[in-house]
Every structure is written in C-alpha cells, then in structure tokens.
Design an enzyme around this catalytic site. Structure first.
Site, PDB file in Angstrom:
ATOM      1  N   GLY A   1     -88.488 -56.881  45.699  1.00  0.00           N
ATOM      2  CA  GLY A   1     -89.075 -56.368  46.759  1.00  0.00           C
ATOM      3  C   GLY A   1     -87.933 -55.377  47.523  1.00  0.00           C
ATOM      4  NE  ARG A   2     -85.519 -49.987  45.161  1.00  0.00           N
ATOM      5  CZ  ARG A   2     -86.138 -49.394  44.608  1.00  0.00           C
ATOM      6  NH1 ARG A   2     -87.202 -49.046  45.324  1.00  0.00           N
ATOM      7  NH2 ARG A   2     -85.961 -48.948  43.425  1.00  0.00           N
TER       8      ARG A   2
ATOM      9  CB  ALA B   1     -90.478 -71.859  49.174  1.00  0.00           C
ATOM     10  CD  GLU B   2     -89.015 -77.717  48.869  1.00  0.00           C
ATOM     11  OE1 GLU B   2     -89.081 -76.552  47.971  1.00  0.00           O
ATOM     12  OE2 GLU B   2     -89.908 -78.436  48.699  1.00  0.00           O
TER      13      GLU B   2
ATOM     14  CG  ASP C   1     -91.793 -50.981  50.161  1.00  0.00           C
ATOM     15  OD1 ASP C   1     -92.615 -50.418  49.520  1.00  0.00           O
ATOM     16  OD2 ASP C   1     -90.596 -50.762  49.993  1.00  0.00           O
TER      17      ASP C   1
ATOM     18  CB  SER D   1     -93.749 -41.685  43.916  1.00  0.00           C
ATOM     19  OG  SER D   1     -93.055 -42.439  43.022  1.00  0.00           O
TER      20      SER D   1
ATOM     21  CG  ASP E   1     -91.151 -53.078  46.157  1.00  0.00           C
ATOM     22  OD1 ASP E   1     -91.212 -54.295  45.413  1.00  0.00           O
ATOM     23  OD2 ASP E   1     -90.429 -52.314  46.126  1.00  0.00           O
TER      24      ASP E   1
ATOM     25  N   GLY F   1     -91.548 -47.196  39.999  1.00  0.00           N
ATOM     26  CA  GLY F   1     -91.767 -48.564  39.506  1.00  0.00           C
ATOM     27  C   GLY F   1     -93.302 -48.869  39.068  1.00  0.00           C
TER      28      GLY F   1
ATOM     29  CG  ASP G   1     -90.800 -45.614  49.815  1.00  0.00           C
ATOM     30  OD1 ASP G   1     -90.630 -45.848  48.688  1.00  0.00           O
ATOM     31  OD2 ASP G   1     -90.058 -46.208  50.612  1.00  0.00           O
TER      32      ASP G   1
ATOM     33  CB  THR H   1     -95.189 -50.007  45.083  1.00  0.00           C
ATOM     34  OG1 THR H   1     -93.709 -50.841  45.191  1.00  0.00           O
ATOM     35  CG2 THR H   1     -95.591 -49.897  46.763  1.00  0.00           C
TER      36      THR H   1
ATOM     37  NE  ARG I   1     -87.122 -47.012  39.806  1.00  0.00           N
ATOM     38  CZ  ARG I   1     -88.075 -47.323  40.681  1.00  0.00           C
ATOM     39  NH1 ARG I   1     -88.514 -46.801  41.478  1.00  0.00           N
ATOM     40  NH2 ARG I   1     -88.339 -48.696  40.714  1.00  0.00           N
ATOM     41  CB  CYS I   2     -88.481 -37.615  38.046  1.00  0.00           C
ATOM     42  SG  CYS I   2     -88.261 -36.106  37.602  1.00  0.00           S
TER      43      CYS I   2
ATOM     44  N   GLY J   1    -110.180 -45.477  37.834  1.00  0.00           N
ATOM     45  CA  GLY J   1    -111.096 -44.871  39.245  1.00  0.00           C
ATOM     46  C   GLY J   1    -111.011 -43.585  39.204  1.00  0.00           C
TER      47      GLY J   1
HETATM   48  O1  F6P Z   1     -90.017 -50.774  43.745  1.00  0.00           O
HETATM   49  C1  F6P Z   1     -90.565 -51.773  42.823  1.00  0.00           C
HETATM   50  C2  F6P Z   1     -89.378 -52.296  42.282  1.00  0.00           C
HETATM   51  O2  F6P Z   1     -89.725 -53.328  41.621  1.00  0.00           O
HETATM   52  C3  F6P Z   1     -88.359 -53.102  43.517  1.00  0.00           C
HETATM   53  O3  F6P Z   1     -88.973 -54.489  43.667  1.00  0.00           O
HETATM   54  C4  F6P Z   1     -87.215 -53.381  42.527  1.00  0.00           C
HETATM   55  O4  F6P Z   1     -85.852 -53.470  43.328  1.00  0.00           O
HETATM   56  C5  F6P Z   1     -87.282 -51.800  41.733  1.00  0.00           C
HETATM   57  O5  F6P Z   1     -88.215 -51.633  41.623  1.00  0.00           O
HETATM   58  C6  F6P Z   1     -86.492 -52.143  40.493  1.00  0.00           C
HETATM   59  O6  F6P Z   1     -86.544 -51.020  39.866  1.00  0.00           O
HETATM   60  P1  F6P Z   1     -85.933 -50.534  38.311  1.00  0.00           P
HETATM   61  O7  F6P Z   1     -87.286 -51.195  37.531  1.00  0.00           O
HETATM   62  O8  F6P Z   1     -85.985 -49.062  38.345  1.00  0.00           O
HETATM   63  O9  F6P Z   1     -84.708 -51.449  38.197  1.00  0.00           O
END
Ligand code: F6P
Length: 334
Positions: A183-184, A199-200, A142, A117, A140, A23, A115, A138, A84-85, A34
């Site tokens: 954020g998966r 946020a509430e 994460d 990649s 995310d 992504g 992660d 990324t 995404r390969c 850079g």
């Molecule tokens: O890993 C980044 C991300 O944006 C995640 O937050 C999301 O779940 C996913 O990629 C969406 O992937 P795609 O663009 O392949 O649908």
C-alpha cells in the site's frame, strides 16, 4: 451493483489501443476483456499494447479479437504484461509515442494503472492531443476521485486468507506477529485487512507509531491473560524495511514478535467477483465515454455510481483515508 451514467454517442471512434501499466492488479484482465468486447461490439478495432508504455514506445502491439480475451476473466496478472516505464516521463518520448499511434490510425488510448500511469496518460493527452481514458488499476486504492480501484478487494482478501493462517501458528506458539501489507504511503489495505482479520493492532502511515505504547499494551495483555498471541497489521510505508525496524525496536522493549511480509502475494491470484464486476463495468464504460466525446478522464466509482474524473484532479489531489473510518478502526483495534 453499479449505477451507470447515460451517455449519448457523439462521435465515431474507429480504432483504439489499450495497455496495462505500473504494478499489476488482479482484475486487469477482466478490465481488458470489458474494453475489447465493448469496443468490438460497437465496431471499433482494438490494439493490445504489450508491456505498458515500454511497448507503446517500441510499437509492440497487435490487433485483439473477441477470442483473444476468452477465458481470462478469472486470471490474475495481465495478459498484456506491465512495467514501470521511466522513459515515458520524458516529453520527447511521449511525442514519439503519439506519432506511433497516429501512424497506425489509432484514435484513442485506454490506460489501466495506478496514479503514475494515469499521470503519463494525462501528459500524453495534454502535449499531443491523443485522446486518453484511464481506468484505476492498483491494489493500493489510493487514487483520488474513486472509492474503489481494480484489484483492491482481491488484495485485501488474499492478505486476509494469509493472516487467518498466521493466526494458527501465532496462537500455538503464543506469539505476536507483525504482518506487513502493501500500500506504499497509504493505509487503505492495512485498515481493511486489519479490520477484517480482527487484528489486535493496525499501524498505518497516517498515524505516528509509538513503540513504547505498543510494547506496554502487548505486555499488559499478556499479564492479564487476554493476549498471549496476536496480529499487528503494518502498512509497508514509503520505505522498505519499516517492519523489521519495528520488530527490532519491540525486541529492545522486551517483546519477541515475528515478522511476515506478505509482499507480492497480494498482487497475484484470481480476482474476486467484486473486482471482476468492477473491472468489466469500468472497461466497457471506457469505450462508452470515448464514443460520447470524453477524453483525459478516468472512469471512477463513487457511492456505487460509475462516473468520470478529470485526470488532472488525480494528479492534483491526494486521496486520504477517511478519518472516521481510521478512528473507528483504531477504537476497535488500537
Ligand atoms: O502500487 C502497487 C504496489 O504493489 C505497492 O503496494 C507496492 O509498494 C509497489 O507496488 C511494489 O512495486 P514493485 O512490484 O515494482 O516492487
């Protein structure tokens, strides 16, 4: 600002290649810039690979010059394109990728991605001996071993701007909104966006969702006149559709929330100053690490210190939300 490691040049690198994968994330362009500018400064030739690992296995690459990265620091996305390969998950495909790099006289590969990649980069190094350096790209945030990833800050700010707008209509109509952020399976974006947006409630995969409690709290706030409208930030979670199911369940409990899925809006746009600086430092440091003889590592940042993280660790360990931050966020936002 970051503290940089002091590295001693150990070996001569003649030619490197760079790709972006997975992504896309705002800040990938400053990271490419850079790498390219630092490499050219040190007399190293750079090849830009198009469309991530797909471009590598089809030998789709071209030399990059200083001007090929002019005027990109402020642009979202990636000038090298990304994908995404699936094919790169196969060892024989990785072996032929190594042959392509060797045939072109390329000494090392810089991979900017998440992660999945970086796992591909690690396997390529282990199986073929091609030297690799990863950069965490990324939204995310994460990835194990680094406090921050390229794109996270921009994504949080983009989501925040959208939520500030949603608040206006939520307030006018006295409604609650479930706002789904990306954020998966991790709640980094949700926690940061939720805190910054006031946020509430914040719902993250790290905590079970209790529909009855949420519904009772919303009803109680309405009765008390303290919450006729509000924002509930929801992390998307591992499976699509969670937020629509939640809205349906809340309806069955007498609530009438609206759903807004922010989706890929969070992946686009001009990178923030923070992401531009992070990406530039990481990109330039990738070249320094190669010159110092490092390989099979990711450039990370911890407590403001730029450092190297073995790619193997990124695969073996999972980065969790800091439990204290989660606790604090849930005290303030429920
Ligand atoms: O890993 C980044 C991300 O944006 C995640 O937050 C999301 O779940 C996913 O990629 C969406 O992937 P795609 O663009 O392949 O649908």
């Amino acid at each position: 600002m970051y503290t940089l490691p002091s590295l001693t040049a150990q070996k001569s690198v003649r030619s490197i290649a760079i790709l972006t994968s997975g992504g896309d994330a705002p800040g990938m362009n400053p990271a490419i810039r850079g790498v390219v500018r630092a490499a050219l400064h040190q007399g190293i030739e750079v090849f830009g690979i198009n469309r991530g690992y797909s471009g590598l296995i089809s030998d789709d690459m071209a030399p990059m010059s200083s001007s090929s990265v002019s005027n990109i620091v402020q642009r979202g996305g990636t000038i090298l394109k990304s994908d995404r390969c699936e094919a790169f998950k196969k060892p024989d495909v990785r072996a032929s990728a190594a042959e392509i790099l060797r045939a072109r006289g390329i000494d090392a590969l810089v991979v900017i991605g998440g992660d999945g990649s970086l796992t591909g980069a690690h396997l390529l190094q282990q199986e073929t001996g091609i030297e690799v350096i990863g950069l965490p790209g990324t939204i995310d945030n994460d990835i194990f071993g680094t406090d921050d990833t390229i794109g996270f800050d921009t994504a949080v700010n983009t989501a925040l701007e959208a939520i500030d707008r949603i608040r206006d209509t939520a307030s006018s109509h006295e409604r609650h909104f479930l706002v789904e952020v990306m954020g998966r399976a991790s709640g980094f974006i949700a926690i940061h966006v939720g805190m910054a947006a006031g946020a509430e409630m914040i719902l993250v995969p790290e905590r079970a969702i209790e529909i009855e409690r949420i519904s009772e709290e919303l009803a109680a706030a309405r009765r008390a006149g303290t919450g006729s409208s509000g924002i509930i930030v929801v992390a998307e979670g591992p499976e699509p559709g969670l937020t629509y199911r939640l809205a349906q369940q809340l309806k069955e409990h007498g609530q009438d929330p609206r759903v807004c899925i922010l989706g890929h809006i969070q992946r686009g746009g001009s990178p923030t100053g923070h992401d531009r600086v992070l990406a530039t430092c990481m990109g330039a440091m990738a070249v320094s690490y190669l010159g110092a003889g490092y390989s099979d590592i990711m450039v990370g940042v911890r407590d403001g210190q730029i450092l190297d993280v073995p790619l193997e660790d990124i695969i073996r360990f999972r980065k969790g939300l800091d439990p204290t931050l989660l606790e604090l966020a849930l005290q303030v936002h429920r």
